[in-house]
Design an enzyme around this catalytic site. Sequence first.
Site, PDB file in Angstrom:
ATOM      1  N   ASP A 301       0.850  -1.175   0.000  1.00 48.63           N
ATOM      2  CA  ASP A 301       0.000   0.000   0.000  1.00 48.63           C
ATOM      3  C   ASP A 301       0.897   1.239   0.000  1.00 48.63           C
ATOM      4  OD1 ASP A 301      -2.335   1.468   0.109  1.00 48.63           O
ATOM      5  OD2 ASP A 301      -2.378   1.487   2.289  1.00 48.63           O
ATOM      6  N   THR A 303      -0.184   4.774   1.293  1.00 45.29           N
ATOM      7  CA  THR A 303      -0.375   5.595   2.486  1.00 45.29           C
ATOM      8  C   THR A 303      -0.138   4.773   3.748  1.00 45.29           C
ATOM      9  OG1 THR A 303      -2.038   6.866   1.295  1.00 45.29           O
ATOM     10  CG2 THR A 303      -1.960   7.141   3.677  1.00 45.29           C
ATOM     11  N   ASP A 548      -2.239  -1.605   5.896  1.00 39.94           N
ATOM     12  CA  ASP A 548      -2.611  -1.235   7.254  1.00 39.94           C
ATOM     13  C   ASP A 548      -4.092  -0.932   7.406  1.00 39.94           C
ATOM     14  OD1 ASP A 548      -2.741   1.078   5.810  1.00 39.94           O
ATOM     15  OD2 ASP A 548      -1.639   2.318   7.243  1.00 39.94           O
TER      16      ASP A 548
END
Length: 833
Positions: A301, A303, A548
Site C-alpha cells: 500500500d 499511504t 494497514d
Amino acid sequence: MTSTTDRLPGLTAAEVAERVAAGQANTMPDRSGRSVADIIRANVFTRINAILGVLFAIVAFTGSFINGLFGLLIIANSGIGIIQEIRAKKTLDRLAIVGQTRPVVRRDGVATEVAPDQVVQGDIIELGPGDQIVVDGETVESESLDVDESLLTGEADAVDKSLGDPIMSGSFVVSGSGAYRATKVGADAYAAQLAAEASKFTLVSSELRSGIDQILKVITWLLIPAGILTIINQLFISQNGLRTALLGMVAALVPMVPEGLVLMTSIAFAVGVVRLGRRQCLVNELPAIEGLARVDVVCTDKTGTLTENGMRLSEIRVVDDSVTPESVQTAMAALAAADPRPNASIQAVAEAYPDAPGWSTSAILPFSSANKFSGISFVDGDGTDRGNWLIGAPDVLLDPESEIAQLASDLGSTGLRILLVATCDALVDTVPATGSNLPGVITPVGLIVLEQRVRPDAKDTIEYFESQNVAVKVISGDNALSVGAVAASLGLGEPEQAVDARKLPTDSVELGKVVGDADAFGRVRPDQKRAMVQSLQGNGHTVAMTGDGVNDVLALKDSDIGVAMGSGSSAARSVAQIVLLDNKFATLPYVVGEGRRVIGNIERVSNLFLTKTVYAVLLALLIGIGGLVAKGFGWAPISYPFQPIHVTISAWFTIGIPAFVLSLAPNNERARTGFVRRVLTQAVPNGIIIGLSTFVCFLLVNRDYTGALASYTGNVLLSPADTAAAIAGASQTIGAQQTQAATAALATMIAIAVYVLAVVARPYTWWKAVLIGVSVVAYVLIFTVPFSQRMFHLDSSNAGMMAVAAVCAVVGCAAVEISTRLLKAALDRRAAA
C-alpha cells in the site's frame, strides 16, 4: 441507512467487578497457543527421541554405556528445543500484548480502551472503521454501520447492521460507526477460537517440515529390515556373541537416524522468531518465516507504508466563485469535528482548522473504500440548514474529463494528495440514484491539497528488493497519478505509467499481464487488490502483501504472506502472519532476509544429515549382504566393523557442531520449491560414495582370523594351559587387529564426510575455513592421542591399514568433487533452459 439511538452509558465499575467475579470476563487462551507443559511434552515425545530411546535401551542392556553417548542427543533434542521454544513463546506473548486489538468500552459513561480479556458480558463496545470485533453481541447504536464478515462466511460484501442485529466476533467494521452490547465472551465467543489459531506458535504446514517428516517416515521403515539383517549377520554368520551383535546392530542403525535435523530446524525457526521479535516484528505463525524466503513479489500500500501516516494541509483552492474561502474553511472545520473516526486526511484538516462551528449533524455518510468519499448534512443551533457536504476523490465525485478533475489530476501527479470538497442537493445518507454511488447532484466547491511525506527509508528498501530480484507493486486507492508520482520518486517507473484500476480488465489472464507489467496502481478497490494478488499467484509468483487498512484485509488474507503495520486497523493485523509493530517498511528486508536465512541454512545442513543417513543405510545393506555372500563362498566373515561410539564421534565434527553453526549463519539466497528432491539429489550421491569407499576399505583391511584360533585349538603338542594362554594371546591380537581395521574404515568414512562438509560450506568465508579446520584438527587428535584412542576404542598404529584408508579417502573425495561439479552443471543447464 440506519439511524442513531441515544448514547448508552455502559456498565458501572461495580457491575464490571460483579461480572468478573462471576466468571463472565472475556478470558483469552494462552497467546502463544501452547503452555510450558505442552512445549515440554511436544519436544520430549517425538519420533526421533523414540527411535534413539529404544536404541539406547539396547546399548544399556549390554552394559557398554560409553557406546550410549548418542543418548545425549535425546537430552539435546529435547532440552534445546524446549529452551528455544519457551524463549520464542515469551517473545510472542510480550509482543502480542503490544499488537493485540484494544476495544473501546464505555463504563460509567466514559469510553476507554481496554485489553480484550478485560471485556465483560454486558459491556457496551464502540465501533468505527477498521475495528476488529472481539466478542459476540447485538447492535445498540448504528450510524451507517457496515461490517465485513468474510472471515466467518467467506462473503466479501459488507453487511449493514441495524439496531438489534447480531455482531459476530472475528468480523470487522468496514464503514460507519456504532456500538454493540457484548452477549458472549471468553470461550463462548467465536473470536476465542480465531485468536487461538491466529496466535499459535506452530511448526506445521510448511514444505520444509513436511519434507523432513516424509524422510523420517521412510527411515523408520528402513530401520526394521536393516536391523534384522545386521543382527542375523552378527549372530549367525559372523558368530559374534549377543553383546557384540547388539552393539553392532545399534552402531548400524544409529547413523541412519538424522537425529539433529529436526533439532536444527526447530532451533532455526525459533531463533528466527526471537531475532524478528527484537526488531519489533510479531510472527503470528512460524511457517511465515519459511514463506518469506520464497517471496518474489511484494505488493505494498502507499499511504502509511511508503508514506508517513501523518499529512499536512497545504492549501484549499476554492473553485466555486459563489462561495468565500472563509465559508469553505468553516465547513471543513465542521466536517473534521463531526467525523467520529477521522482518517489521516481528515485529521490534517482538523489540525489546520480546529475552531469548528456549533453545527449539529442531521445525516452522515461514512467513508468507504468502495465509494472513495464521505459526507455529512449539517444544521445550526436554530435548525437552519447548513448544507449537505461531501469530501472525497475528485475523479470519483466529478467527471474525470472535467476541468476541475483535470486540475486535481495535475496537482496529484506531483505526489500531492488531492481531495474535493463539494455540496449536494440531497441529504447525504439518502439512497443513491440508480446506477450511481452519489446521493444527488454534486457542486464542486474547493480542492484540498495535502502533502504526504515519503518515508526516508522507503527508497533504500525498494532498492534492496530490486537487488534481490523481488518485484515491488504499489497498490493504492488514491489517484493513479499521485500513486505513480510516489512510486517514481522511489525508482518505480514514471508517474504517467501508473495504471488506473477502474480500467483494469476483469479477465484473470489479461489482468495477470497488466499487473505483471506495471509497477503502480491507483483507485484500486479492495476486491481488485485481492484479484491482483490472485493473478500474480496464478502466474507462479509467491506474493507478500503489506497494508494497514480495512481495504487491505482481503488481499492480506489471500496473499502467501500478509504483512500488517502495527498502527493499522485491528482487522488488518488479525489476518496477517507478520505484524510490523514499529510501522517501518524498512523492517521488511530484515524479515525477508530472516526467512531466507532459515530455509537456506536448513537446506544446507539437511545435506549433511541425509548424506549420513544414506551411507549408513548402504553400509548396513552392503555388510549384511556381504556377510551372506562371504559365508556362502567360505571367505573371511564380514561383520559390522563399528561400535556405536564410533558412529557417535563420526558425527561430532562432520555434522553436529558444523550443522549448528551453519544453521545460524547469514544466508540471503531465495528459496525454491522442491526441497526434498533437491536435497536428496545432492545427499544420495555423496552418501553412496562414502558408503562404497568405507566398505571397500573395510574389505581390503579385513582378515579371516578363525583359522588361527583353530590351529591353537587343535594343536596336540601344547598342554591345555599353554593352549589356553595361546588362544588368549591370539584373541587379544586378533581383537587389536579388528580394532585397527575398524579404525581404518572409520577414518575413510570421516575423511570423506569432512570433505562433504567442505563442499556444503561453499562459498568460503574466514569463519567457514576455521570451522572446517577445527573439524580436521579435532579428528586428527581423536585418532592420534592415546587417551582418546582408548576411550573411543580406536587404534591407528597399523600403518598399512591407515595407508589403505588414505587411498580410499582420496578416491572418495575426488568422486564427491566430480559428482558435485557434474550435478551443478546439470542444474545450471536446467535453469538456463
